[in-house]
Design an enzyme around this catalytic site. Structure first.
Site, PDB file in Angstrom:
ATOM      1  N   ASP A  21      82.110  34.069 124.127  1.00 21.56           N
ATOM      2  CA  ASP A  21      80.815  33.517 124.546  1.00 21.56           C
ATOM      3  C   ASP A  21      80.703  32.039 124.176  1.00 21.56           C
ATOM      4  OD1 ASP A  21      78.344  33.708 125.759  1.00 21.56           O
ATOM      5  OD2 ASP A  21      77.313  34.353 123.934  1.00 21.56           O
ATOM      6  N   ASN A  69      76.587  39.574 134.760  1.00 20.16           N
ATOM      7  CA  ASN A  69      76.890  38.163 135.047  1.00 20.16           C
ATOM      8  C   ASN A  69      76.762  37.797 136.538  1.00 20.16           C
ATOM      9  OD1 ASN A  69      79.394  37.906 132.417  1.00 20.16           O
ATOM     10  ND2 ASN A  69      77.283  37.192 132.390  1.00 20.16           N
TER      11      ASN A  69
HETATM   12  C1  IPE Z   1      78.616  38.482 127.482  1.00 22.51           C
HETATM   13  O1  IPE Z   1      78.138  37.175 127.422  1.00 22.51           O
HETATM   14  C2  IPE Z   1      79.523  38.647 128.654  1.00 22.51           C
HETATM   15  C3  IPE Z   1      80.811  37.959 128.562  1.00 22.51           C
HETATM   16  C4  IPE Z   1      81.242  37.294 127.521  1.00 22.51           C
HETATM   17  C5  IPE Z   1      81.644  38.083 129.721  1.00 22.51           C
HETATM   18  P1  IPE Z   1      76.753  36.756 128.099  1.00 22.51           P
HETATM   19  O2  IPE Z   1      76.590  35.306 127.851  1.00 22.51           O
HETATM   20  O3  IPE Z   1      76.722  37.226 129.497  1.00 22.51           O
HETATM   21  O4  IPE Z   1      75.718  37.618 127.255  1.00 22.51           O
HETATM   22  P2  IPE Z   1      74.172  37.374 126.965  1.00 22.51           P
HETATM   23  O5  IPE Z   1      73.508  37.130 128.288  1.00 22.51           O
HETATM   24  O6  IPE Z   1      74.067  36.197 126.065  1.00 22.51           O
HETATM   25  O7  IPE Z   1      73.722  38.634 126.277  1.00 22.51           O
HETATM   26  C1  IPE Z   2      81.036  33.118 128.216  1.00 27.55           C
HETATM   27  O1  IPE Z   2      80.368  31.896 128.182  1.00 27.55           O
HETATM   28  C2  IPE Z   2      81.712  33.381 129.547  1.00 27.55           C
HETATM   29  C3  IPE Z   2      80.993  34.346 130.395  1.00 27.55           C
HETATM   30  C4  IPE Z   2      79.965  35.060 130.061  1.00 27.55           C
HETATM   31  C5  IPE Z   2      81.507  34.529 131.755  1.00 27.55           C
HETATM   32  P1  IPE Z   2      78.923  31.728 128.794  1.00 27.55           P
HETATM   33  O2  IPE Z   2      79.058  31.342 130.222  1.00 27.55           O
HETATM   34  O3  IPE Z   2      78.087  32.916 128.547  1.00 27.55           O
HETATM   35  O4  IPE Z   2      78.384  30.483 127.954  1.00 27.55           O
HETATM   36  P2  IPE Z   2      76.957  30.338 127.303  1.00 27.55           P
HETATM   37  O5  IPE Z   2      76.719  31.555 126.483  1.00 27.55           O
HETATM   38  O6  IPE Z   2      75.971  30.224 128.430  1.00 27.55           O
HETATM   39  O7  IPE Z   2      77.052  29.110 126.472  1.00 27.55           O
HETATM   40 MG    MG Z   3      76.830  33.488 127.083  1.00 27.45          MG
END
Ligand code: IPE
Ligand code: IPE
Ligand code: MG
Length: 240
Positions: A21, A69
């Protein structure tokens, strides 16, 4: 690092799962678009796979794209799918060389047909590799996986004698059938939640949270997580 467990007595978790994340926040901090963070994040995955293998981890499972997502802007979803597409096509040679077995968990039927094909090809080509087993979660949700598992159990007649349906039977219908449960679950970038990852499988995983954003995660960070794991006492509900 000052750990008591950096030497030969250090236990290496057999299965490490990672919620990668913070790509978006990492990029934003640098005045760059979120997709720049995803590109950097994809590089880090490849490096961590090598580091994990080198450290003796047998199974690595990463969360690349959740069932939730899809709610992101279409351009970001597209960029993520393109990164995954590229990964499937470029990692064949590397996997052969490093003896890596790749599996994708999640509902693949919702992915673009060409991506599904690339995944199937990579899974087939690496199926007999005996080195580290690398699972990539794409269009993955823990609840969705359990629902699909129950449907599969019904289709396969496993629910005809309902009283014979047990945890082993359900486990055998999950995307992770045949894999051991994660010993250590890592989440980067500060958030302390599971976000629908491996709900069934992490029943007794040790949880480790770090503030480092995924694009800054490296071998030293992985070793820190393993050191923390070495200071945990796993009791599984019993007493020591
Ligand atoms: C979890 O991260 C999903 C992945 C790392 C693929 P998100 O960024 O989607 O999760 P939330 O929305 O912060 O819970
Ligand atoms: C994790 O990084 C990757 C995916 C969830 C696909 P994020 O895209 O969630 O990055 P933040 O959490 O918005 O910084
Ligand atoms: Mg995230």
């Amino acid at each position: 690092m000052g750990s008591n467990h950096t030497g030969a007595d250090r236990k290496i978790p057999a299965h490490v799962a990672i919620i990668m994340d913070g790509n978006g926040r990492w990029a934003k901090q640098r005045g760059m678009p979120r997709t720049f963070g995803h590109t950097q994040g994809a590089r880090v995955v490849e490096q961590i796979l090598e580091d994990a293998d080198d450290l003796g981890i047998r199974y690595l499972t990463v969360y690349a794209f959740s069932t939730e997502n899809w709610s992101r802007p279409a351009a970001e979803v597209k960029a993520l799918m393109n990164l995954l597409r590229r990964y499937m096509k470029t990692s064949l040679v590397k996997c052969a060389k490093n003896n890596v077995r790749i599996r994708v968990i999640g509902d693949k039927t919702k992915l673009e047909p060409d991506l599904q094909q690339a995944i199937a090809h990579l899974e087939e080509e690496t199926a007999s590799n005996t080195g580290i087993s690398f699972q990539i979660a794409i269009n993955y949700g823990g609840r969705d996986e359990i629902v699909r598992a129950v449907r599969r159990a019904a289709r396969e007649g496993l629910l005809v004698d309902a009283s014979a349906f047990d945890e082993t039977a359900l486990g055998s219908c999950l995307d992770t059938a045949g894999l051991p449960d994660p010993d250590l679950l890592i989440r980067t970038c500060g958030e302390q939640r599971i976000s629908n990852f491996l709900l069934w499988q992490i029943a007794y995983a040790e949880l480790y949270f770090t503030d480092k954003a995924w694009p800054d995660f490296d071998r030293a960070e992985l070793e820190k997580a393993i050191d923390a794991y070495n200071h945990r006492e796993r009791r599984y509900g019993g007493i020591k």
